[in-house]
Write an enzyme that holds these catalytic residues in place. Structure first.
Site, PDB file in Angstrom:
ATOM      1  CE  LYS A  37     -14.312  -4.731 -11.138  1.00 57.55           C
ATOM      2  NZ  LYS A  37     -13.398  -5.763 -10.635  1.00 57.55           N
ATOM      3  CG  ASN A  38     -15.998  -8.592 -10.904  1.00 56.39           C
ATOM      4  OD1 ASN A  38     -15.014  -7.995 -11.337  1.00 56.39           O
ATOM      5  ND2 ASN A  38     -16.381  -8.525  -9.633  1.00 56.39           N
ATOM      6  CB  CYS A  49      -5.000  -7.081  -3.283  1.00 58.59           C
ATOM      7  SG  CYS A  49      -6.600  -7.645  -2.789  1.00 58.59           S
ATOM      8  NE  ARG A  99      -8.877 -10.969  -3.687  1.00 60.07           N
ATOM      9  CZ  ARG A  99      -9.332 -10.226  -4.694  1.00 60.07           C
ATOM     10  NH1 ARG A  99      -8.938  -8.996  -4.843  1.00 60.07           N
ATOM     11  NH2 ARG A  99     -10.188 -10.738  -5.542  1.00 60.07           N
ATOM     12  CG  ASP A 112     -17.575  -7.363  -5.051  1.00 63.84           C
ATOM     13  OD1 ASP A 112     -16.639  -7.441  -4.230  1.00 63.84           O
ATOM     14  OD2 ASP A 112     -17.542  -7.937  -6.165  1.00 63.84           O
ATOM     15  NE  ARG A 118      -8.453  -1.950 -10.426  1.00 58.97           N
ATOM     16  CZ  ARG A 118      -7.976  -2.935  -9.684  1.00 58.97           C
ATOM     17  NH1 ARG A 118      -7.405  -2.662  -8.538  1.00 58.97           N
ATOM     18  NH2 ARG A 118      -8.048  -4.180 -10.089  1.00 58.97           N
TER      19      ARG A 118
HETATM   20  C1  EPZ Z   1     -14.159 -12.277  -7.303  1.00 59.84           C
HETATM   21  O1  EPZ Z   1     -12.870 -12.291  -6.716  1.00 59.84           O
HETATM   22  C2  EPZ Z   1     -14.422 -10.851  -7.710  1.00 59.84           C
HETATM   23  N1  EPZ Z   1     -13.419 -10.440  -8.693  1.00 59.84           N
HETATM   24  C3  EPZ Z   1     -14.393  -9.956  -6.467  1.00 59.84           C
HETATM   25  O2  EPZ Z   1     -14.724  -8.640  -6.875  1.00 59.84           O
HETATM   26  C4  EPZ Z   1     -15.435 -10.458  -5.487  1.00 59.84           C
HETATM   27  O3  EPZ Z   1     -15.360  -9.686  -4.310  1.00 59.84           O
HETATM   28  C5  EPZ Z   1     -15.196 -11.927  -5.155  1.00 59.84           C
HETATM   29  O4  EPZ Z   1     -15.164 -12.701  -6.385  1.00 59.84           O
HETATM   30  C6  EPZ Z   1     -16.251 -12.526  -4.257  1.00 59.84           C
HETATM   31  O5  EPZ Z   1     -17.512 -12.402  -4.848  1.00 59.84           O
HETATM   32  C7  EPZ Z   1     -13.596 -10.706  -9.977  1.00 59.84           C
HETATM   33  O6  EPZ Z   1     -14.558 -11.351 -10.393  1.00 59.84           O
HETATM   34  C8  EPZ Z   1     -12.598 -10.160 -10.937  1.00 59.84           C
HETATM   35  P1  EPZ Z   1     -12.941 -15.675  -4.628  1.00 59.84           P
HETATM   36  P2  EPZ Z   1     -12.136 -13.678  -6.500  1.00 59.84           P
HETATM   37  O7  EPZ Z   1     -11.994 -16.568  -5.345  1.00 59.84           O
HETATM   38  O8  EPZ Z   1     -12.564 -14.575  -7.597  1.00 59.84           O
HETATM   39  C9  EPZ Z   1     -10.508 -17.294  -0.826  1.00 59.84           C
HETATM   40  C10 EPZ Z   1     -14.432  -6.278  -6.974  1.00 59.84           C
HETATM   41  O9  EPZ Z   1     -14.434  -5.316  -6.181  1.00 59.84           O
HETATM   42  N2  EPZ Z   1      -9.655 -18.054  -1.758  1.00 59.84           N
HETATM   43  O10 EPZ Z   1     -14.388 -16.023  -4.700  1.00 59.84           O
HETATM   44  O11 EPZ Z   1     -10.699 -13.401  -6.325  1.00 59.84           O
HETATM   45  C11 EPZ Z   1     -10.314 -15.788  -0.963  1.00 59.84           C
HETATM   46  O12 EPZ Z   1      -9.167 -15.352  -0.250  1.00 59.84           O
HETATM   47  C12 EPZ Z   1     -13.754  -7.600  -6.650  1.00 59.84           C
HETATM   48  O13 EPZ Z   1     -14.921  -6.216  -8.117  1.00 59.84           O
HETATM   49  C13 EPZ Z   1      -8.737 -18.936  -1.237  1.00 59.84           C
HETATM   50  O14 EPZ Z   1      -8.620 -19.111  -0.020  1.00 59.84           O
HETATM   51  O15 EPZ Z   1     -12.758 -14.159  -5.128  1.00 59.84           O
HETATM   52  C14 EPZ Z   1     -11.595 -15.261  -0.390  1.00 59.84           C
HETATM   53  O16 EPZ Z   1     -11.540 -15.261   1.000  1.00 59.84           O
HETATM   54  C15 EPZ Z   1     -12.950  -7.585  -5.418  1.00 59.84           C
HETATM   55  N3  EPZ Z   1      -7.939 -19.633  -2.106  1.00 59.84           N
HETATM   56  C16 EPZ Z   1     -12.622 -16.302  -0.841  1.00 59.84           C
HETATM   57  O17 EPZ Z   1     -11.873 -17.482  -1.148  1.00 59.84           O
HETATM   58  C17 EPZ Z   1      -8.038 -19.493  -3.449  1.00 59.84           C
HETATM   59  O18 EPZ Z   1      -7.279 -20.148  -4.178  1.00 59.84           O
HETATM   60  C18 EPZ Z   1     -13.413 -15.920  -2.066  1.00 59.84           C
HETATM   61  O19 EPZ Z   1     -12.521 -15.562  -3.108  1.00 59.84           O
HETATM   62  C19 EPZ Z   1      -8.994 -18.590  -3.974  1.00 59.84           C
HETATM   63  C20 EPZ Z   1      -9.795 -17.884  -3.095  1.00 59.84           C
END
Ligand code: EPZ
Length: 429
Positions: free
Chosen positions: A22-23, A126, A131, A316, A408
């Site tokens: 998915k991701n 969320c 996030r 995840d 999802r």
């Molecule tokens: C991706 O989310 C995945 N989603 C998530 O999978 C996964 O848990 C996550 O990466 C971590 O591996 C998709 O690929 C669609 P991040 P993403 O940006 O990209 C902080 C699932 O169940 N952050 O790596 O949104 C954030 O709050 C999902 O399939 C900021 O602070 O995750 C978090 O603490 C859920 N500022 C950390 O970084 C920003 O601008 C990592 O987030 C962006 C992120």
């Protein structure tokens, strides 16, 4: 609303085909906006999130054709999408659509890169935390975009096009890395992304972008270099197997006992999780067709695990591991370091009789000999599937409510598990 009914107690034995990730599928579909030629994606999972992104891309004028099954295709074979963004008719991604799926915010990158403008709703919080998207905005500003926030929308403009830049992420971010990578492909000059996310889905997207004519090196390491090009073209790409689905079923087998072949899985995509499973007492054997996971006789041993960016133990899979540890012989500690509020499954696992104590980012799980079935629900995808894993061993009946979260991200979950001997069914309505 559909529910899933499980009667626990059966071991899992057989073969589970692993779907496309998915991701990876979501950002790959979004990357289709970067070219006016057709991008063909194979092995796209049939998931609610994929269907939702199809609607979102359709709103921008993207034509998506889903090729039907051909004779000889396996029933679990992923779908083939033909994505054509020849005519982008609208550069706005409205609140009603973005609020349903966070990753749709990422359309801001290809729209800016190709159309030099975008108006995209901020995604909002969320179930797993606030996030923020500050790092994504920082990356686009470094590339020369002017961004303002008005009425809940990010309004982005780059009248003369984006320009290559140095982008250093203060925190490892998958979303930030995807956005920087996509935007930089059509920027003038060279972009260097440091402290980049190394997740396999980033590598898959970079591979596809390179096939489309991008010049990206270093994907899968912490430094990615992108030489901007004037135009990208169409290509054909196969989505890599889903490492989180793989790890989820591996944990389910470790939980119930039995012997299952995870067909099409790639062990190198989740080595940290497989190592934890071996420590917990499962037998994990990579082979030509994927990964075989078994647990016979011996009980589950407790483990201490912290989530971390790839190649660490994935956030995840944190909820699924916690479900597994509820029946371990002893006490385990699981620390969540990626998301601030990813413990909603704790209260629901307690409904099975699990003993879990939360202290800040760390959950201590005292294994119990027996779980008992219960009505449960969860507010995110991975938390929901952890309840299914618990239900597979719980005595009596478990009813998982609100399963649209499962739909999802898990393709035909109940079919894949029941084919291996689980008593699990979807109840419609
Ligand atoms: C991706 O989310 C995945 N989603 C998530 O999978 C996964 O848990 C996550 O990466 C971590 O591996 C998709 O690929 C669609 P991040 P993403 O940006 O990209 C902080 C699932 O169940 N952050 O790596 O949104 C954030 O709050 C999902 O399939 C900021 O602070 O995750 C978090 O603490 C859920 N500022 C950390 O970084 C920003 O601008 C990592 O987030 C962006 C992120």
């Amino acid at each position: 609303m559909d529910r899933i009914r499980i009667v626990g107690g059966s071991k899992l034995n057989g073969t589970i085909p692993i779907s496309g990730a998915k991701n990876a599928a979501l950002p790959l579909m979004i990357a289709g906006l970067l070219t006016d030629e057709t991008l063909i994606l194979d092995n796209v999972p049939r998931l609610a999130d994929v269907a939702q992104l199809q609607r979102i891309l359709g709103n921008h004028g993207v034509d998506i054709m889903s090729a039907g099954k051909r004779p000889g295709d396996h029933e679990y074979q992923g779908q083939t999408l033909h994505i054509s963004a020849a005519n982008i008719i609208d550069t706005t991604a409205p609140y009603e659509l973005v609020s349903k799926m966070r990753a749709s915010f990422w359309v801001i990158a290809p729209l800016l890169a190709r159309m030099h403008e975008a108006k995209v709703s901020l995604p909002g919080g969320c179930a797993i935390g606030t996030r923020p998207v500050d790092l994504l905005i920082m990356a686009l500003e470094k590339l020369g975009a002017e961004l303002t926030i008005d009425g809940g929308y990010v309004i982005a403009k780059a009248p003369g096009g984006l320009k290559g830049a140095e982008i250093d992420f203060a925190k490892v971010t998958v979303s930030g890395t995807h956005v920087a990578l996509m935007a930089a492909t059509l920027a003038k000059g060279t972009t260097v992304i440091t402290n980049a996310a190394c997740e396999p889905e980033i590598v898959d997207v970079a591979d596809c972008l390179n096939k489309m004519g991008a010049r990206i090196t270093g994907a899968g390491t912490t430094t990615i270099t992108v030489e901007g090009v004037a135009k990208l073209h169409g290509t054909r790409h196969t989505v890599l197997p889903d490492r989180i689905e793989t790890g989820t079923y591996a944990m389910a087998v470790a939980m119930t006992g039995g012997d299952v072949q995870l067909s099409g899985a790639r062990p190198e995509l989740l080595q940290a999780a497989l190592d934890v499973l071996v420590e917990a007492g499962a037998t994990v054997t990579p082979n030509n067709d994927g990964i075989r996971v078994a647990r016979n006789g011996a009980g589950i041993k407790p483990v201490n695990v912290s989530t971390a960016p790839f190649p660490g133990f994935p956030t995840d899979l944190q909820a699924q591991l916690m479900a597994l540890m509820t029946t371990a012989k002893g006490s385990s500690n699981i620390t969540e370091t990626i998301f601030e509020n990813r413990f909603m499954h704790v209260q629901e696992l307690a409904r099975f009789g699990a003993r879990i104590h939360l202290d800040g980012e760390t959950a201590t799980i005292d294994g119990t000999a027996k779980l008992r079935g219960a009505p449960v629900m969860a507010t995110d995808l991975r938390a929901s599937v952890s309840l299914v894993i618990a239900g597979l061993v719980a005595e009596g009946e478990t009813m998982v409510n609100r399963i649209y979260h499962l739909d999802r991200g898990f393709e035909r979950l109940e079919e894949k598990l029941s084919a291996c001997g689980a008593t699990i069914e979807r109840i419609s309505g």
